[in-house]
Each structure stands twice: as structure tokens, then as C-alpha cells.
Design a protein around this motif. Sequence first.
Motif, PDB file in Angstrom:
ATOM      1  N   UNK A   1       0.824  -1.151   0.056  1.00  0.00           N
ATOM      2  CA  UNK A   1      -0.163  -0.079  -0.069  1.00  0.00           C
ATOM      3  C   UNK A   1       0.845   1.298   0.046  1.00  0.00           C
ATOM      4  N   UNK A   2       2.236   1.142   0.478  1.00  0.00           N
ATOM      5  CA  UNK A   2       3.026   2.340   0.436  1.00  0.00           C
ATOM      6  C   UNK A   2       3.976   2.405  -0.853  1.00  0.00           C
ATOM      7  N   UNK A   3       3.951   1.133  -1.500  1.00  0.00           N
ATOM      8  CA  UNK A   3       5.110   1.179  -2.413  1.00  0.00           C
ATOM      9  C   UNK A   3       4.791   1.743  -3.703  1.00  0.00           C
ATOM     10  N   UNK A   4       5.633   2.547  -4.179  1.00  0.00           N
ATOM     11  CA  UNK A   4       5.276   3.260  -5.664  1.00  0.00           C
ATOM     12  C   UNK A   4       5.483   2.228  -6.840  1.00  0.00           C
ATOM     13  N   UNK A   5       6.107   1.059  -6.628  1.00  0.00           N
ATOM     14  CA  UNK A   5       6.256   0.344  -7.790  1.00  0.00           C
ATOM     15  C   UNK A   5       5.292  -0.990  -7.760  1.00  0.00           C
ATOM     16  N   UNK A   6       4.308  -1.021  -6.816  1.00  0.00           N
ATOM     17  CA  UNK A   6       3.456  -2.152  -6.443  1.00  0.00           C
ATOM     18  C   UNK A   6       2.516  -2.599  -7.645  1.00  0.00           C
ATOM     19  N   UNK A   7       2.194  -3.744  -8.102  1.00  0.00           N
ATOM     20  CA  UNK A   7       1.646  -4.177  -9.064  1.00  0.00           C
ATOM     21  C   UNK A   7       0.637  -5.474  -8.629  1.00  0.00           C
ATOM     22  N   UNK A   8      -0.159  -5.930  -9.411  1.00  0.00           N
ATOM     23  CA  UNK A   8      -1.219  -6.850  -9.118  1.00  0.00           C
ATOM     24  C   UNK A   8      -0.684  -8.086  -8.214  1.00  0.00           C
ATOM     25  N   UNK A   9       0.587  -8.562  -8.602  1.00  0.00           N
ATOM     26  CA  UNK A   9       1.167  -9.736  -8.134  1.00  0.00           C
ATOM     27  C   UNK A   9       1.585  -9.382  -6.412  1.00  0.00           C
ATOM     28  N   UNK A  10       2.018  -8.043  -6.222  1.00  0.00           N
ATOM     29  CA  UNK A  10       2.481  -7.524  -5.032  1.00  0.00           C
ATOM     30  C   UNK A  10       1.266  -7.486  -4.029  1.00  0.00           C
ATOM     31  N   UNK A  11      -0.062  -7.325  -4.391  1.00  0.00           N
ATOM     32  CA  UNK A  11      -1.277  -7.235  -3.669  1.00  0.00           C
ATOM     33  C   UNK A  11      -1.723  -8.492  -3.544  1.00  0.00           C
ATOM     34  N   UNK A  12      -1.314  -9.678  -4.184  1.00  0.00           N
ATOM     35  CA  UNK A  12      -1.759 -10.979  -3.668  1.00  0.00           C
ATOM     36  C   UNK A  12      -0.821 -11.812  -3.501  1.00  0.00           C
ATOM     37  N   UNK A  13       0.512 -11.722  -3.728  1.00  0.00           N
ATOM     38  CA  UNK A  13       1.236 -12.607  -3.368  1.00  0.00           C
ATOM     39  C   UNK A  13       2.315 -12.284  -2.293  1.00  0.00           C
ATOM     40  N   UNK A  14       2.679 -12.950  -1.416  1.00  0.00           N
ATOM     41  CA  UNK A  14       3.718 -12.692  -0.444  1.00  0.00           C
ATOM     42  C   UNK A  14       5.161 -13.221  -1.099  1.00  0.00           C
ATOM     43  N   UNK A  15       6.090 -12.080  -1.385  1.00  0.00           N
ATOM     44  CA  UNK A  15       7.441 -12.341  -1.955  1.00  0.00           C
ATOM     45  C   UNK A  15       8.345 -12.971  -0.964  1.00  0.00           C
ATOM     46  N   UNK A  16       8.984 -13.889  -1.261  1.00  0.00           N
ATOM     47  CA  UNK A  16       9.830 -14.699  -0.391  1.00  0.00           C
ATOM     48  C   UNK A  16      11.317 -13.861  -0.585  1.00  0.00           C
TER      49      UNK A  16
END
Length: 335
Positions: free
Chosen positions: A295-310
Motif C-alpha cells: 500500500x505504500x510502495x510506488x512500484x506495487x503491481x497486482x502480484x504484490x497485492x496478492x502474493x507474499x514475496x519470499x
Amino acid sequence: MTAPLIAEPLLVARGLSVTFATEQGPLRALDAVDLTIAAGETLAVVGESGSGKSVLSLALMGLLPPTATIEAEELRFAGRDLLHLSRHDRQALRGCEMAMIFQEPATALNPVRRIGDQIVEAIRLHEDIAPEIARKRAVEALAATGIPAPEERARAYPHQLSGGMRQRALIAMALIHRPRLLIADEPTTALDVTVQAQILDLIRDLARETGTATLFITHDMGVVAEMADRVTVLYAGRMVETAPAPALFAGPEHPYTLGLLGSMPQMNARGEPMLPIWGTVPDPRQMPPGCHFHPRCPFAGAQCRSDRPALREIRAGQASACHFAPLLETLGGAE
């Protein structure tokens, strides 16, 4: 030709999580944190308030309240399993082999006891020596921190000392037994810039003299640049980046780290605007799905909103929990 022996890290934490029981239900304050610290090394743990830094320090020291539950795949100090140490053995470690400098000396020191008496108590808790010998060592410890007239200061109450002197007294108390691990939890937050620099120099010099490993907890990237060999960045209780300090400053690989650096005036070139991180750390009871930072990231995309990055290795010694890492390649390719 035999392979060289590699010394075991002094402190090892794997999958360290802390959950608090609350009236609203379980609250996960620390989520699967991994870290190691070698003897003589300084590891900085950095993040905003609410990122889990202080919870981490209290978990390692065994000072969490009864409402907290600790889970870990591994939690070892000098080869000992901290998860299964008896209360007596944990107390024997604390203050002797593991010591902590707290953020606010005014609350960490007993206001109705003289400074010297408090240091004497810390000495005699772990050593069976005569009070007069302990008092002499207390004065010597105060002198080693640069406090003027240490005998006089030993007879003073905390309120009679300045903030910088109180912090020096806490450092003297923490290092009196030459601990193998020192945890410093934002020890310069309430001090002015000049005193802050003196305290940082003191911690670094004393740790170097004693060979003590240091876990330095801070929100100040300027302090990280000055103190750390390696850096772990926490956000909302999770590790988002870890790297050797030079590599992290030369090429941060998580947008949150990039924001922390961009928020520091001294980290920007002359005339370049600061790049603050908008918003606040989320409430642990209402964590966003996917990447907690999205929610605070200027680069966030759809994957960021659904998948937790390892957390994955980007280059030797540097790992990032960002779908877009390595950032320079990704952002450069998007232009």
C-alpha cells in the motif's frame, strides 16, 4: 589440503516469530525472522517504529511478557539452545554473556538508587566478590565510559545526571562483565547530535576492545552507515532485505530500504529532493495481503497485492523480499 575451519556464529535465529495474546486475538509482532551474528561483528536491525525491532531484542534477551509466545526453528547462543534453557540458566546468561542497552535510560535505571549501587548490584549478581571490590570496579567502569569525576557520579541518583551521562552509566553496566553479545536498542534516540556521536563512538570502541558482537537496533540510516558491518531491514515484523552495509547503501534491493535511504537528507545529492515513504506501518491486526509494504510502495503491481514475496538472494550476501528485485534491472527495463 584440509578445508579451513569456519567458526559457528555466536547467535543464530531461524524462523523466529513472536505472537502476543490480546483481547482481540493473537497478534503476530515478529514473523519468521532469520539472523546470525559472528563474534566481533555489528549487525544493524533497521526499520520504522512498529516494525518489530524492539520485540526482536526482547525475545533474544528473554525479556518478553508472559502474554508473548516465541516460536523458532532454531535459536542458539554460543551453541546453547535458548528455547529450552531453564529460567535459572537464562538469567545467568542475561547481563553476563548477553547484555542490553535500553533506549531510555531514565526508565531503565532505578530512580531511587544511586548509580554506583546499581552497577555494584549488576556485578555481584554474577560474581561472588566483596562489596568494596565491586564498588571499585563500578567506578572504573564509569571512568571507562568517559564520565568525568566517576567516584562522584557513582554516588549520584539518575535524576542528577544528564541524559548523556545516564546513557553512559547504562553502557558501563552493560559492559561490566565483558559480554559476548551486546544488544543496543536505539541507545541515542533521546540525545542531542553531539552526545549521540560520542555515545556511538563509545559503544564501537568498547565493543572493539572487548571483541563483543553487537546487535544495533535503530531507525536511523545514518547510524547504520556509521556502525554496521551488516544490515537487516524489518517491515511489519518481516525481513524485507539483508546485506553487508556497503552493498546495501550502494544498491538497495527493496523499495522500503530505498525509501529509508531517500528519507535521509544526507543520503541525497545536493539539490535532489527527499523521497519520503508515504503512509504508516500497518496495524498488525489488519495486515494487507501479499507484500505488506504494497500500500505504500510506488512500484506495487497486482502480484504484490496478492502474493507474499519470499526473501531470496539477489547477489552474494544480499537478499530481498521484493518481486521486482533486482530493482535497477527492473526499473531500468521499464523505462
